[in-house]
Design a protein around this motif. Structure first.
Motif, PDB file in Angstrom:
ATOM      1  N   LYS A   1      36.967 -28.405  -1.117  1.00 56.03           N
ATOM      2  CA  LYS A   1      38.336 -28.031  -0.760  1.00 56.03           C
ATOM      3  C   LYS A   1      38.693 -26.625  -1.201  1.00 56.03           C
ATOM      4  O   LYS A   1      39.557 -26.003  -0.608  1.00 56.03           O
ATOM      5  N   ARG A   2      38.070 -26.116  -2.235  1.00 54.11           N
ATOM      6  CA  ARG A   2      38.387 -24.791  -2.757  1.00 54.11           C
ATOM      7  C   ARG A   2      37.149 -23.915  -2.730  1.00 54.11           C
ATOM      8  O   ARG A   2      36.081 -24.314  -3.176  1.00 54.11           O
ATOM      9  N   ARG A   3      37.291 -22.720  -2.178  1.00 55.28           N
ATOM     10  CA  ARG A   3      36.236 -21.724  -2.162  1.00 55.28           C
ATOM     11  C   ARG A   3      36.820 -20.424  -2.691  1.00 55.28           C
ATOM     12  O   ARG A   3      38.015 -20.166  -2.513  1.00 55.28           O
ATOM     13  N   TYR A   4      36.013 -19.616  -3.310  1.00 50.32           N
ATOM     14  CA  TYR A   4      36.480 -18.328  -3.795  1.00 50.32           C
ATOM     15  C   TYR A   4      35.322 -17.344  -3.796  1.00 50.32           C
ATOM     16  O   TYR A   4      34.159 -17.721  -3.732  1.00 50.32           O
ATOM     17  N   ALA A   5      35.679 -16.053  -3.829  1.00 47.70           N
ATOM     18  CA  ALA A   5      34.678 -14.996  -3.821  1.00 47.70           C
ATOM     19  C   ALA A   5      35.209 -13.821  -4.614  1.00 47.70           C
ATOM     20  O   ALA A   5      36.423 -13.595  -4.675  1.00 47.70           O
ATOM     21  N   PHE A   6      34.312 -13.071  -5.223  1.00 51.08           N
ATOM     22  CA  PHE A   6      34.695 -11.838  -5.879  1.00 51.08           C
ATOM     23  C   PHE A   6      33.535 -10.858  -5.834  1.00 51.08           C
ATOM     24  O   PHE A   6      32.382 -11.241  -5.682  1.00 51.08           O
ATOM     25  N   LYS A   7      33.892  -9.579  -5.921  1.00 53.57           N
ATOM     26  CA  LYS A   7      32.893  -8.511  -5.877  1.00 53.57           C
ATOM     27  C   LYS A   7      32.691  -7.937  -7.263  1.00 53.57           C
ATOM     28  O   LYS A   7      33.608  -7.909  -8.062  1.00 53.57           O
ATOM     29  N   GLY A   8      31.499  -7.473  -7.513  1.00 56.87           N
ATOM     30  CA  GLY A   8      31.200  -6.812  -8.771  1.00 56.87           C
ATOM     31  C   GLY A   8      30.862  -7.786  -9.875  1.00 56.87           C
ATOM     32  O   GLY A   8      30.988  -9.000  -9.729  1.00 56.87           O
TER      33      GLY A   8
ATOM     34  N   THR B   1      30.110 -15.817  -4.376  1.00 56.77           N
ATOM     35  CA  THR B   1      30.946 -16.881  -3.833  1.00 56.77           C
ATOM     36  C   THR B   1      30.640 -18.186  -4.557  1.00 56.77           C
ATOM     37  O   THR B   1      29.536 -18.407  -5.036  1.00 56.77           O
ATOM     38  N   ALA B   2      31.640 -19.045  -4.619  1.00 55.06           N
ATOM     39  CA  ALA B   2      31.475 -20.347  -5.270  1.00 55.06           C
ATOM     40  C   ALA B   2      32.604 -21.260  -4.805  1.00 55.06           C
ATOM     41  O   ALA B   2      33.420 -20.882  -3.975  1.00 55.06           O
ATOM     42  N   GLY B   3      32.656 -22.448  -5.366  1.00 49.35           N
ATOM     43  CA  GLY B   3      33.708 -23.389  -5.017  1.00 49.35           C
ATOM     44  C   GLY B   3      33.534 -24.703  -5.751  1.00 49.35           C
ATOM     45  O   GLY B   3      32.588 -24.886  -6.512  1.00 49.35           O
ATOM     46  N   CYS B   4      34.458 -25.596  -5.491  1.00 49.35           N
ATOM     47  CA  CYS B   4      34.399 -26.901  -6.139  1.00 49.35           C
ATOM     48  C   CYS B   4      33.405 -27.801  -5.403  1.00 49.35           C
ATOM     49  O   CYS B   4      33.013 -27.519  -4.265  1.00 49.35           O
ATOM     50  N   LEU B   5      33.030 -28.872  -6.033  1.00 49.74           N
ATOM     51  CA  LEU B   5      32.034 -29.765  -5.449  1.00 49.74           C
ATOM     52  C   LEU B   5      32.548 -30.498  -4.214  1.00 49.74           C
ATOM     53  O   LEU B   5      31.772 -30.800  -3.317  1.00 49.74           O
TER      54      LEU B   5
END
Length: 51
Positions: free
Chosen positions: A15-22, A8-12
């Motif tokens: 407002k934006r978060r995202y996640a991915f597997k593998g 998981t990560a996102g902007c500082l």
């Protein structure tokens, strides 16, 4: 272990978060003028995933 491959990560600003597997399919950095302008730094780290 469930979620062990979840990244998981996102902007500082938060407002934006995202996640991915593998694992990512490609990781690199760029130092072109557009990437330097977009990040305000000497380079940008780029991560690409499939799916």
């Amino acid at each position: 272990m469930p979620g062990a491959n979840l990244i998981t990560a996102g902007c500082l600003c938060g407002k934006r978060r995202y996640a991915f597997k593998g694992p990512p399919s490609h990781v690199g950095y760029c130092h072109c003028s557009m990437c330097r302008r977009a990040t305000g730094g000497p380079f940008a780290i780029l991560v690409r995933t499939e799916g």
